[in-house]
Design a protein around this motif. Structure first.
Motif, short mmCIF file in Angstrom:
data_model
loop_
_atom_site.label_atom_id
_atom_site.label_comp_id
_atom_site.label_asym_id
_atom_site.label_seq_id
_atom_site.Cartn_x
_atom_site.Cartn_y
_atom_site.Cartn_z
N VAL A 1 0.85 -1.19 0.00
CA VAL A 1 0.00 0.00 0.00
C VAL A 1 0.89 1.25 0.00
O VAL A 1 2.12 1.15 0.10
CB VAL A 1 -0.95 0.02 1.22
N ARG A 2 0.28 2.38 -0.06
CA ARG A 2 1.00 3.65 -0.03
C ARG A 2 1.26 4.05 1.43
O ARG A 2 0.36 4.01 2.26
CB ARG A 2 0.17 4.73 -0.73
N GLY A 3 2.50 4.43 1.72
CA GLY A 3 2.87 4.94 3.04
C GLY A 3 3.40 6.36 2.90
O GLY A 3 4.19 6.65 2.00
N THR A 4 2.93 7.25 3.75
CA THR A 4 3.36 8.65 3.71
C THR A 4 3.78 9.08 5.11
O THR A 4 2.94 9.12 6.03
CB THR A 4 2.23 9.56 3.19
N PHE A 5 5.05 9.37 5.25
CA PHE A 5 5.61 9.87 6.51
C PHE A 5 6.49 11.06 6.17
O PHE A 5 6.80 11.29 5.00
CB PHE A 5 6.46 8.77 7.18
N THR A 6 6.93 11.81 7.15
CA THR A 6 7.80 12.96 6.87
C THR A 6 9.14 12.51 6.30
O THR A 6 9.78 13.24 5.56
CB THR A 6 8.05 13.79 8.14
N PHE A 7 9.57 11.28 6.61
CA PHE A 7 10.88 10.78 6.20
C PHE A 7 10.81 9.77 5.05
O PHE A 7 11.84 9.31 4.57
CB PHE A 7 11.60 10.15 7.39
N TYR A 8 9.61 9.38 4.61
CA TYR A 8 9.46 8.42 3.51
C TYR A 8 8.06 8.53 2.91
O TYR A 8 7.07 8.62 3.64
CB TYR A 8 9.67 6.98 4.02
N GLN A 9 8.01 8.50 1.58
CA GLN A 9 6.75 8.43 0.86
C GLN A 9 6.92 7.41 -0.25
O GLN A 9 7.87 7.49 -1.01
CB GLN A 9 6.37 9.78 0.22
N GLY A 10 6.03 6.43 -0.30
CA GLY A 10 6.11 5.42 -1.35
C GLY A 10 5.40 4.14 -0.95
O GLY A 10 4.67 4.08 0.03
N GLU A 11 5.65 3.11 -1.74
CA GLU A 11 5.02 1.81 -1.50
C GLU A 11 5.68 1.12 -0.30
O GLU A 11 6.89 1.15 -0.15
CB GLU A 11 5.16 0.94 -2.74
N VAL A 12 4.84 0.51 0.55
CA VAL A 12 5.33 -0.23 1.71
C VAL A 12 4.66 -1.59 1.75
O VAL A 12 3.55 -1.77 1.27
CB VAL A 12 5.05 0.53 3.04
N GLY A 13 5.36 -2.56 2.33
CA GLY A 13 4.78 -3.87 2.60
C GLY A 13 4.20 -3.85 4.01
O GLY A 13 4.78 -3.25 4.91
N VAL A 14 3.06 -4.49 4.21
CA VAL A 14 2.37 -4.44 5.50
C VAL A 14 2.17 -5.85 6.04
O VAL A 14 1.74 -6.75 5.33
CB VAL A 14 1.00 -3.74 5.37
N ARG A 15 2.47 -6.02 7.31
CA ARG A 15 2.17 -7.26 8.03
C ARG A 15 1.31 -6.87 9.24
O ARG A 15 1.72 -6.07 10.07
CB ARG A 15 3.45 -7.94 8.49
#
Length: 100
Positions: free
Chosen positions: A20-34
């Motif tokens: 899914v899409r992850g948006t943080f101040t230090f990273y924006q992009g696709e992330v894997g989720v568990r």
């Protein structure tokens, strides 16, 4: 893209391995989720471990989350320490932010 793994658990199904899409101040992009129940582990590749301020918040799949912990794992199979700028897996342990 890889297929999402579905695991039957008490109370329903857990969809681990989704991207899914992850948006943080230090990273924006696709992330894997568990999904770990009350918390989720969100992973991505980075060349350095981020050091955000305490209680930083972000969005995972459009939902507001709070970062509880950050760990990193080097990709080297022989467990050598990572060199500066070398890719590693960064894993954030996050929890949903509940409205007051």
């Amino acid at each position: 893209m890889t297929e999402e793994a579905t695991e039957a658990v008490l109370g329903g199904a857990v969809h681990n391995g989704k991207r899914v899409r992850g948006t943080f101040t230090f990273y924006q992009g696709e992330v894997g989720v568990r999904d770990r129940g009350e918390v989720q582990e969100v992973s991505f590749f980075a060349s350095a471990k981020p050091y955000p301020p305490l209680n930083v918040q972000g969005l995972v799949d459009g939902k507001l989350v709070s970062v509880l912990a950050i760990t990193e794992r080097h990709l080297d199979a022989n467990s050598a320490a990572p060199r500066v700028g070398e890719m590693r897996v960064v894993t954030l342990t996050v929890a949903p932010v509940r409205p007051n």
